[in-house]
Design an enzyme around this catalytic site. Sequence first.
Site, mmCIF file in Angstrom:
data_model
loop_
_atom_site.group_PDB
_atom_site.id
_atom_site.type_symbol
_atom_site.label_atom_id
_atom_site.label_comp_id
_atom_site.label_asym_id
_atom_site.label_seq_id
_atom_site.Cartn_x
_atom_site.Cartn_y
_atom_site.Cartn_z
ATOM 1 N N GLU A 334 0.845 -1.203 0.000
ATOM 2 C CA GLU A 334 0.000 0.000 0.000
ATOM 3 C C GLU A 334 0.879 1.251 0.000
ATOM 4 O O GLU A 334 0.613 2.224 -0.719
ATOM 5 C CB GLU A 334 -0.915 0.002 1.229
ATOM 6 C CG GLU A 334 -1.811 1.231 1.270
ATOM 7 C CD GLU A 334 -2.584 1.359 2.568
ATOM 8 O OE1 GLU A 334 -3.029 0.336 3.112
ATOM 9 O OE2 GLU A 334 -2.742 2.500 3.032
ATOM 10 N N SER A 430 0.247 -9.465 7.112
ATOM 11 C CA SER A 430 -0.950 -8.628 7.215
ATOM 12 C C SER A 430 -0.700 -7.516 8.231
ATOM 13 O O SER A 430 -0.627 -7.761 9.440
ATOM 14 C CB SER A 430 -2.148 -9.481 7.644
ATOM 15 O OG SER A 430 -3.174 -8.648 8.151
ATOM 16 N N SER A 474 -8.111 -9.210 7.002
ATOM 17 C CA SER A 474 -7.959 -10.098 5.845
ATOM 18 C C SER A 474 -8.118 -11.566 6.209
ATOM 19 O O SER A 474 -7.989 -12.441 5.348
ATOM 20 C CB SER A 474 -6.586 -9.857 5.206
ATOM 21 O OG SER A 474 -5.579 -9.829 6.196
#
Length: 516
Positions: A334, A430, A474
């Site tokens: 990201e 994650s 997630s």
Amino acid sequence: MTAERADPGTAAGVAPGRRLVVCAPLLPEARAVRPGVGDGGEVRVTGYGPDRARRQAGRLREETFGALAVAGTGGGLTDDLAPGDLVVATEVSDGTTVTACPSAPLLAGELRRAGLATRTGPVVSVGRLAGGRERARAAHPGALAVDLESAWLAEAAGGRPVAVVRAISDTPQRPLLSPAALAGGLRALRSLRAAGPALRRWAAAAGQRRVLLAGPRSFCAGVDRAIEIVEKVLERQGPPVYVRKQIVHNTHVVADLERRGAVFVDELTQVPDGATVVFSAHGVSPAVREEAGRRGLVAIDATCPLVSKVHAEARRFAADGYLVALIGHAGHEEVEGTLGEAPEAMALVETAADIAGLRPPDPGKVAYLMQTTLAVDEAEEVASALRERFPAARAPGSDDICYATTNRQQAVRAVAAESDLVLVAGSANSSNSVRLVETAQRAGVPAHLIDGPADIQLGWLAGVSTIGLSAGASAPPAVVGEIIAALAGLGPVEVNERVTTTESIRFSLPKEVRSP
Ligand code: SF4
């Protein structure tokens, strides 16, 4: 073979109701497993074959004990098992009665961490050896191992924690009466010896517990949407469907979509010309979009709209002449995507110490943005250090740390306050899942990230009566169910939920996959 009495001195100091009984059908098996079990349990030789197993089970039903384990050698039923491999039964069956062993993933995880090749799956017990393997393979296609005792012994647990471990001595390629059988038997006994300490830890972890579920937990709207996009493309175009990077950072989600025909690639160069490619929920930089255009790829964007919002802010601030400090973690997809929106006008700030290194052309024109999955309190510390150096610094129009991250952190804090231990389901890459673990740890509670029940170290559970359980945005809800089921294999589990807020956000799908 006569049944051997329990060693005097074993299970010393253990209350009868917490006592571990390990049933080993043969003396060499008992001798192999006993040193590792030590004074954590009583290892008894229960005798060879179904009749002795049934008699021993009758005696066990009259006894007081806390946990029952069956440990011995067994025949492998699948071609990929080798002598010395361990099979931990998820259930044992004699063809009529099935005894479930729900804590199998916990024990198997412990054995794998000890370096032992371990599989989990059904084990079948047959009445006699001759032709037993063939009958077992035919009647139980999914079974991994066959033996002559486990089903009857395990049934005697009567709802108490039960584990069955069989070390493979013979396989379809190396049958029992072959010259290789002796070597296989010795390898199996060596593995059983190595399994003893894990059995002791398994029994020590047994007990009644409370699980406090953090609400909300698991999938957020952005993850739901990203997975649905890949599913829809698979449905419409059929496999293969290329996805740049992991669609979301979770091993279960990725493995499931791979099974259904998704092909995850790191770079667009791995995608054939003209093919369809899905961009992951974490977003991509404009350079990636341009490359896809140049290559004639059909790009479908699964970037979470809340990540796209941060990209738009970066573009706007950069266009207005600001130096944009992005608070985030180096290397995260990201962050790479957001920095790519205006590379010449942006700088990554990981910690407050990085702020000293910022050299804005105009100190009056500094803005900051945040990665969506940061820990709220930590990110705010960095932002306030930035405002201290640049008092005129512009903040994002609305919070960049997304609602799902904020809500899950708040919820995990609430369960941590009542728990002895916090477990967070999520994969190691994650970001939001790792932040949940850190949030619980900052609340003063031991906390661990686990991809599934097999990652739970049994030592974490000793003396723990309340476990707080959450899952990153997630992590699939099913994993939470698997964790609870495995814990329930160690003793009764009372499950309560602590809901700090409810979520109803949904994001619409991109036009390429919307139903007509
Ligand atoms: S965690 Fe937040 S930013 Fe990331 S996909 Fe979910 S909603 Fe979007």
